[in-house]
Design an enzyme around this catalytic site. Structure first.
Site, PDB file in Angstrom:
ATOM      1  CE  LYS A  50      -5.597  -4.568  -1.553  1.00 39.70           C
ATOM      2  NZ  LYS A  50      -6.109  -4.391  -0.204  1.00 39.70           N
ATOM      3  CE  LYS A  76     -18.577  21.077 -22.727  1.00 41.51           C
ATOM      4  NZ  LYS A  76     -19.873  21.721 -22.619  1.00 41.51           N
ATOM      5  CG  HIS A 107      -1.836  -1.118   1.274  1.00 39.81           C
ATOM      6  ND1 HIS A 107      -1.459  -2.344   1.742  1.00 39.81           N
ATOM      7  CD2 HIS A 107      -3.107  -1.226   0.842  1.00 39.81           C
ATOM      8  CE1 HIS A 107      -2.470  -3.176   1.586  1.00 39.81           C
ATOM      9  NE2 HIS A 107      -3.481  -2.534   1.047  1.00 39.81           N
ATOM     10  CG  ASP A 118     -23.440  20.633 -24.884  1.00 39.78           C
ATOM     11  OD1 ASP A 118     -24.097  19.688 -24.432  1.00 39.78           O
ATOM     12  OD2 ASP A 118     -22.413  21.087 -24.337  1.00 39.78           O
TER      13      ASP A 118
END
Ligand code: NAP
Length: 505
Positions: A138, A284, A113, A320
């Site tokens: 893991k 965008k 971890h 849009d």
């Protein structure tokens, strides 16, 4: 498979959650002993364990993100006891793995971890962990950039030892959803969305119902929304529901991509299996440099909200624009009518940002007479200049005569639901009022417009139409507007009844 982590302070609550999850169809649970306060009894926790769920026993130290406050000796003793009890898996950190030998049928998860970062030497770490006789390796590391997800997923895919690798934090969420596509034997989820045991962990319900995790495999196509922030997005809910309903082997992920990471993310996208993206704030405009082709309307609007990735081609669209115009024409007559019912109408557009731009472009293309009012006059003037419209000061908006009012500002959006961009007296019964804000659907502006009564178009209508257009670009299949509408209703509250609309089959 989804492994649900259970961490409660009392044995009886751990056992109740275990039972509940088994009834919900969970095939694997992780019992986090470090959450139990007081003396831990593994026997008691396992006594009435439901059949059909495999159990992982984990007792995490504080330095590994857990809550264990006892001694290390006591912790190791508990892990040995779990093995003696014959649990399916025991989770051992790399440094204790050599102290706890393999015994009986219990399989060994060797875990690592890192709550700060995803280390550069991920593969070396993995190789080292493979030296400790694992059945499963893991790794859970913090994602500081979206590229960490790809590194983790590809490392997992190439590993010969079964590996569960996941990146933490909301940037890392896609690694949890896509784990199955990249060969993970399982991914982790939490019992309840308000009780995640690791940053970015999704709930079991969300994994099953929204992402249909168990159906994700190597051939699953990946779509998603690229934004920052991304947590509020409704798009994963509606697109995934459509994939499920239409039996399409695809999953739609929330990709949180900070502005500085967009270039790397677009390079990584094909390796993640991405075939299409919804694009929103702040990308965008910047996304344009990654496109090989754009829809003609995009050239004028200079903003992209949809990207289709087809081999080497990356094609940009703006749904849009089409959605806003379709909503207006639908409310006023017929979608696509020639001439458009919008032609010659006087329109007041409030706002001059990302949504106002496609709206003004569409209106001008259809011959409407447009006036723009927004907080920053310069921004309104710039938009007005681009499309031969007029700009006025925000304070002058109530003096503009209009047939159509369109709110493209966030005024009235949750949590500021008691605000409206115009005074009620400005609204006349002959007007059409279109509020692009979609959360809530009935904004104060919509409520007051209905009471006049004006013809209204809600932001939810626009949102669903743009999503439907996007879905078609992604899959070449028609999404059901009424189904999307139900998902939005479920997620944000009641929406208008569209039962009489021209619903596609
Ligand atoms: P944006 O790019 O930030 O633009 C917002 C515009 O509103 C800017 O011109 C801003 O002025 C102006 N504004 C903000 N607060 C104002 C205030 N208090 N008074 C006057 N003007 C104000 O945002 P956007 O992407 O265009 O989104 C605007 C809204 O559209 C969002 O709230 C969202 O709810 C809605 N939306 C709807 C859909 C849909 O499908 N229905 C899709 C996307 C967005 P400044 O230039 O001074 O900042």
């Amino acid at each position: 498979m989804i492994c649900v982590a259970i961490g409660r302070s009392r044995h009886k609550h751990m056992m109740a959650e275990h039972k509940h999850l088994a009834e919900q169809g969970a095939k694997m649970v992780e019992l986090r002993l470090d959450y139990v306060t007081g003396k831990v009894s593994i026997r008691r926790l396992l006594a009435d364990r439901p059949e059909g769920t495999q159990v992982i026993i984990t007792c995490r130290r504080k330095e590994d993100g857990g809550k264990w406050s006892g001694t290390e000796e006591a912790r190791v003793l508990l892990l040995r006891e779990a093995i003696a009890e014959g649990v399916d898996y025991v989770d051992l950190e790399e440094d204790v793995a050599s102290q706890i030998p393999r015994f009986g049928k219990t399989k060994r998860i060797i875990s690592y971890h890192n709550f700060r970062k995803t280390p550069d030497n991920l593969r070396e770490l993995h190789t080292e962990m493979c030296q400790h006789d694992p059945d499963v390796v893991k790794l859970a590391t913090m994602a500081n950039s979206p590229h960490d997800n790809l590194r983790m997923l590809e490392m997992m895919q190439e590993s010969e030892v079964p590996t569960v690798g996941m990146c933490m934090g909301d940037i890392g969420t896609p690694s949890r959803i896509l784990a199955g596509k990249f060969g993970a034997p399982w991914t982790y989820a939490t019992f309840h969305h308000e009780r995640s045991l690791a940053p970015g962990q999704l709930s079991f319900k969300h994994m099953v119902e929204t992402y249909r995790y168990e159906r994700i495999g190597p051939d699953t196509k990946v779509f998603g929304v690229v934004a920052d922030p991304v947590g509020h997005s409704l798009s994963p809910h509606i697109h995934n529901e459509e994939f499920g309903a239409l039996g399409i082997d695809a999953v739609y992920c929330p990709f949180r991509v900070p502005a500085d990471d967009l270039d790397q993310f677009m390079q990584d996208a094909p390796r993640l299996g991405v075939r299409g993206l919804s694009v929103t704030i702040p990308h965008k405009e910047q996304i344009a440099r990654h496109l090989t082709k754009v829809d003609p309307a995009v050239k004028s609007i200079a903003a992209v909200n949809t990207v289709v990735i087809d081999g080497a081609e990356r094609i940009g669209y703006n749904t849009d624009y089409n959605a806003a115009m379709d909503c207006l024409e639908h409310a006023m007559g017929e979608v696509g009518a020639k001439p458009s019912p919008v032609e010659g109408k006087r329109v007041l557009v409030l706002g001059a940002g990302g949504v106002a731009r496609p709206v003004v472009f569409g209106l001008r293309k259809r011959g409407a007479l447009v006036t723009i009012a927004s907080r920053t006059l310069k921004r309104s003037e710039k938009l007005a200049d681009a499309f031969e419209a007029k700009a006025v000061e925000w304070e002058a908006r109530h003096r503009v005569h209009c047939d159509i009012l369109i709110n493209c500002t966030p005024i009235g959006m949750h949590p500021n639901v008691d605000e409206s961009p115009v005074s009620k007296t400005f609204l006349k019964p002959s007007m059409l009022v279109f509020d692009t804000v979609y959360n809530p659907e009935t904004t104060l502006l919509i409520k007051e417009a209905r009471s006049r009564p004006c013809n209204v178009v809600t932001g939810v209508e626009m949102f669903i139409r743009q999503a439907q257009l996007q879905f078609f670009l992604f899959t070449k299949q028609e999404a059901s507007r009424s189904r999307m509408h139900k998902v939005v209703r479920r997620t944000i509250g009641p929406v208008r009844d569209w039962s009489n609309d021209d619903e596609p089959a």
